[in-house]
Each structure stands twice: as structure tokens, then as C-alpha cells.
Design an enzyme around this catalytic site. Structure first.
Site, PDB file in Angstrom:
ATOM      1  N   LYS A  72       0.824  -1.217   0.000  1.00 47.79           N
ATOM      2  CA  LYS A  72       0.000   0.000   0.000  1.00 47.79           C
ATOM      3  C   LYS A  72       0.864   1.276   0.000  1.00 47.79           C
ATOM      4  O   LYS A  72       2.080   1.221   0.276  1.00 47.79           O
ATOM      5  CB  LYS A  72      -0.923  -0.044   1.226  1.00 47.79           C
ATOM      6  CG  LYS A  72      -1.948  -1.190   1.162  1.00 47.79           C
ATOM      7  CD  LYS A  72      -2.921  -1.128   2.344  1.00 47.79           C
ATOM      8  CE  LYS A  72      -3.968  -2.225   2.265  1.00 47.79           C
ATOM      9  NZ  LYS A  72      -4.954  -2.148   3.385  1.00 47.79           N
ATOM     10  N   TYR A 115     -12.475  -2.102  -3.527  1.00 50.78           N
ATOM     11  CA  TYR A 115     -12.954  -2.192  -2.142  1.00 50.78           C
ATOM     12  C   TYR A 115     -14.478  -2.036  -2.057  1.00 50.78           C
ATOM     13  O   TYR A 115     -14.998  -1.695  -0.989  1.00 50.78           O
ATOM     14  CB  TYR A 115     -12.253  -1.144  -1.277  1.00 50.78           C
ATOM     15  CG  TYR A 115     -10.876  -1.566  -0.797  1.00 50.78           C
ATOM     16  CD1 TYR A 115     -10.704  -2.692   0.013  1.00 50.78           C
ATOM     17  CD2 TYR A 115      -9.740  -0.837  -1.132  1.00 50.78           C
ATOM     18  CE1 TYR A 115      -9.451  -3.084   0.457  1.00 50.78           C
ATOM     19  CE2 TYR A 115      -8.479  -1.217  -0.677  1.00 50.78           C
ATOM     20  CZ  TYR A 115      -8.341  -2.347   0.117  1.00 50.78           C
ATOM     21  OH  TYR A 115      -7.102  -2.730   0.565  1.00 50.78           O
ATOM     22  N   ASN A 127      -1.997   0.249   6.709  1.00 47.75           N
ATOM     23  CA  ASN A 127      -1.442  -0.979   7.287  1.00 47.75           C
ATOM     24  C   ASN A 127      -0.593  -1.776   6.288  1.00 47.75           C
ATOM     25  O   ASN A 127      -0.466  -2.992   6.382  1.00 47.75           O
ATOM     26  CB  ASN A 127      -2.551  -1.829   7.912  1.00 47.75           C
ATOM     27  CG  ASN A 127      -3.628  -2.214   6.912  1.00 47.75           C
ATOM     28  OD1 ASN A 127      -3.500  -1.926   5.727  1.00 47.75           O
ATOM     29  ND2 ASN A 127      -4.663  -2.876   7.383  1.00 47.75           N
ATOM     30  N   HIS A 152      -2.228  -5.394   1.504  1.00 46.36           N
ATOM     31  CA  HIS A 152      -3.519  -6.075   1.306  1.00 46.36           C
ATOM     32  C   HIS A 152      -3.220  -7.511   0.921  1.00 46.36           C
ATOM     33  O   HIS A 152      -2.264  -7.771   0.193  1.00 46.36           O
ATOM     34  CB  HIS A 152      -4.315  -5.420   0.162  1.00 46.36           C
ATOM     35  CG  HIS A 152      -5.447  -6.292  -0.312  1.00 46.36           C
ATOM     36  ND1 HIS A 152      -6.676  -6.300   0.300  1.00 46.36           N
ATOM     37  CD2 HIS A 152      -5.506  -7.246  -1.296  1.00 46.36           C
ATOM     38  CE1 HIS A 152      -7.457  -7.197  -0.295  1.00 46.36           C
ATOM     39  NE2 HIS A 152      -6.773  -7.780  -1.268  1.00 46.36           N
ATOM     40  N   GLU A 201      -9.681 -11.110  -7.543  1.00 47.92           N
ATOM     41  CA  GLU A 201      -8.784  -9.954  -7.391  1.00 47.92           C
ATOM     42  C   GLU A 201      -7.609 -10.039  -8.367  1.00 47.92           C
ATOM     43  O   GLU A 201      -7.162  -9.021  -8.898  1.00 47.92           O
ATOM     44  CB  GLU A 201      -8.283  -9.872  -5.940  1.00 47.92           C
ATOM     45  CG  GLU A 201      -9.396  -9.488  -4.974  1.00 47.92           C
ATOM     46  CD  GLU A 201      -8.940  -9.453  -3.521  1.00 47.92           C
ATOM     47  OE1 GLU A 201      -9.791  -9.173  -2.649  1.00 47.92           O
ATOM     48  OE2 GLU A 201      -7.749  -9.702  -3.229  1.00 47.92           O
TER      49      GLU A 201
HETATM   50  P1  IDP Z   1      -7.895  -6.793   5.773  1.00 47.60           P
HETATM   51  O1  IDP Z   1      -7.127  -5.854   4.863  1.00 47.60           O
HETATM   52  O2  IDP Z   1      -7.071  -7.202   6.978  1.00 47.60           O
HETATM   53  O3  IDP Z   1      -8.511  -7.963   5.049  1.00 47.60           O
HETATM   54  P2  IDP Z   1     -10.550  -5.553   5.890  1.00 47.60           P
HETATM   55  O4  IDP Z   1     -11.486  -5.616   7.067  1.00 47.60           O
HETATM   56  O5  IDP Z   1     -10.927  -6.307   4.652  1.00 47.60           O
HETATM   57  O6  IDP Z   1      -9.099  -5.947   6.420  1.00 47.60           O
HETATM   58  O7  IDP Z   1     -10.409  -3.999   5.546  1.00 47.60           O
HETATM   59  C1  IDP Z   1      -9.828  -3.563   4.339  1.00 47.60           C
HETATM   60  C2  IDP Z   1      -8.923  -2.403   4.636  1.00 47.60           C
HETATM   61  O8  IDP Z   1      -9.719  -1.314   5.096  1.00 47.60           O
HETATM   62  C3  IDP Z   1      -7.910  -2.625   5.762  1.00 47.60           C
HETATM   63  O9  IDP Z   1      -6.756  -3.320   5.357  1.00 47.60           O
HETATM   64  C4  IDP Z   1      -7.614  -1.193   6.183  1.00 47.60           C
HETATM   65  O10 IDP Z   1      -6.713  -0.543   5.262  1.00 47.60           O
HETATM   66  C5  IDP Z   1      -8.998  -0.548   6.066  1.00 47.60           C
HETATM   67  N1  IDP Z   1      -9.733  -0.600   7.342  1.00 47.60           N
HETATM   68  C6  IDP Z   1     -10.313  -1.695   7.920  1.00 47.60           C
HETATM   69  N2  IDP Z   1     -10.905  -1.373   9.085  1.00 47.60           N
HETATM   70  C7  IDP Z   1     -10.722  -0.037   9.253  1.00 47.60           C
HETATM   71  C8  IDP Z   1     -11.104   0.904  10.265  1.00 47.60           C
HETATM   72  O11 IDP Z   1     -11.748   0.569  11.269  1.00 47.60           O
HETATM   73  N3  IDP Z   1     -10.700   2.205  10.071  1.00 47.60           N
HETATM   74  C9  IDP Z   1      -9.985   2.620   8.980  1.00 47.60           C
HETATM   75  N4  IDP Z   1      -9.620   1.765   8.008  1.00 47.60           N
HETATM   76  C10 IDP Z   1      -9.977   0.457   8.130  1.00 47.60           C
END
Ligand code: IDP
Length: 140
Positions: free
Chosen positions: A11, A51, A114, A117, A128
């Protein structure tokens, strides 16, 4: 065990800090082979479609802005149980909850920024991968 493919995205928070090589080393050290890789600037339409499953979530708009804030590195990783293996080496979504040694524990800045992905199921991985790559671009 089955050889699988999964989609990975390094990312913008990580490309900005020049961490592509360090993150790729984690994949390779854990038996994941990078069989396709390209650096790209996602458009808002592309990030929004990728997304779309999160469209109703309160963080969706911010997530699309973040994912388009700089280049990403989009990859296909191949290996035994690649989907689950990649989720394991990525660590939990929230870096504060990620196990020590995982990519997110080492590199993520926040729950949103984070660093990586990874597809969460074999079915989503296939969709994907198709979203970003032609089969001819994947070279095992
Ligand atoms: P993942 O990437 O660990 O599978 P997902 O729940 O699918 O997690 O969420 C997709 C992405 O959305 C996350 O990697 C993160 O960048 C963002 N995200 C998820 N939860 C939050 C939140 O509570 N606040 C802000 N961004 C979030």
C-alpha cells in the site's frame, strides 16, 4: 497441500517509505514466490471498485483516498496454501493486534495505513487477480 495464488498489494504508506524490498523479503522467506508484480497509481474508480465490498463502512471514503494517495505495488504470490500463508505473514488488520514479526506489526502505521492487502479466500483471490492481471502477465 495445494499450490495456490493470492493477490497482494503493497500500500502507499509502505511504497512512500521505500519498504517494497523489505516486505518482499518477508514473502520470499516464508515460501511465497512473487510470480507477477507491477507498480501502479490507482484511480479513485479502481480503488473504489476494488474495495466495493466495504462501500457501506464508515471508513470507505478515507480508504479510497488513502489507496490513491501514492503508488502501490500489485503482486501475485504463489505457494502452498498461499492465501492463508499470506494472511499469516501479513498479521491482523490493526497493527496493534498483529503478532510480532508479521508485516503489519513491523511496518504498518495505523489500522488504515497498514502496509499490505492480501486476499482473504481462494475465490476472492481469483477475482482480485483477474481485476489487475492478464494470465499472460503471471510467470510461475
Ligand atoms: P484486511 O485488509 O485485513 O482484510 P478488511 O477488514 O478487509 O481488512 O479492511 C480492508 C482495509 O480497510 C484494511 O486493510 C484497512 O486498510 C482498512 N480498514 C479496515 N478497518 C478499518 C477501520 O476501522 N478504520 C480505517 N480503516 C480500516
Amino acid at each position: 497441500m495445494a499450490v495456490e495464488r493470492t493477490l497482494s498489494i503493497i500500500k502507499p504508506d509502505a511504497t512512500r517509505r521505500n519498504l517494497t524490498g523489505k516486505i518482499n523479503a518477508v514473502f520470499e522467506d516464508n515460501g511465497l514466490r512473487i510470480v507477477a508484480q507491477k507498480r501502479a497509481q490507482l484511480s479513485p474508480a479502481q480503488a473504489g471498485a476494488f474495495y466495493a465490498v466495504h462501500m457501506e463502512r464508515p471508513f470507505y471514503g478515507d480508504l479510497v483516498s488513502f489507496m490513491t494517495s501514492g503508488p502501490v505495488v500489485i503482486q501475485v504470490l504463489e505457494g502452498e496454501n498461499a492465501v492463508a500463508k499470506n494472511r499469516e505473514v501479513m498479521g491482523a488488520t490493526d497493527p496493534k493486534k498483529a503478532d510480532a514479526g508479521t508485516i503489519r506489526a513491523q511496518f504498518a502505521e495505523s489500522i488504515e495505513a497498514n502496509s499490505v492487502h492480501g486476499s482473504d479466500s481462494a475465490e476472492n483471490a481469483a477475482n482480485e487477480i483477474r481485476f489487475f492481471f492478464a494470465e499472460t502477465e503471471i510467470l510461475p
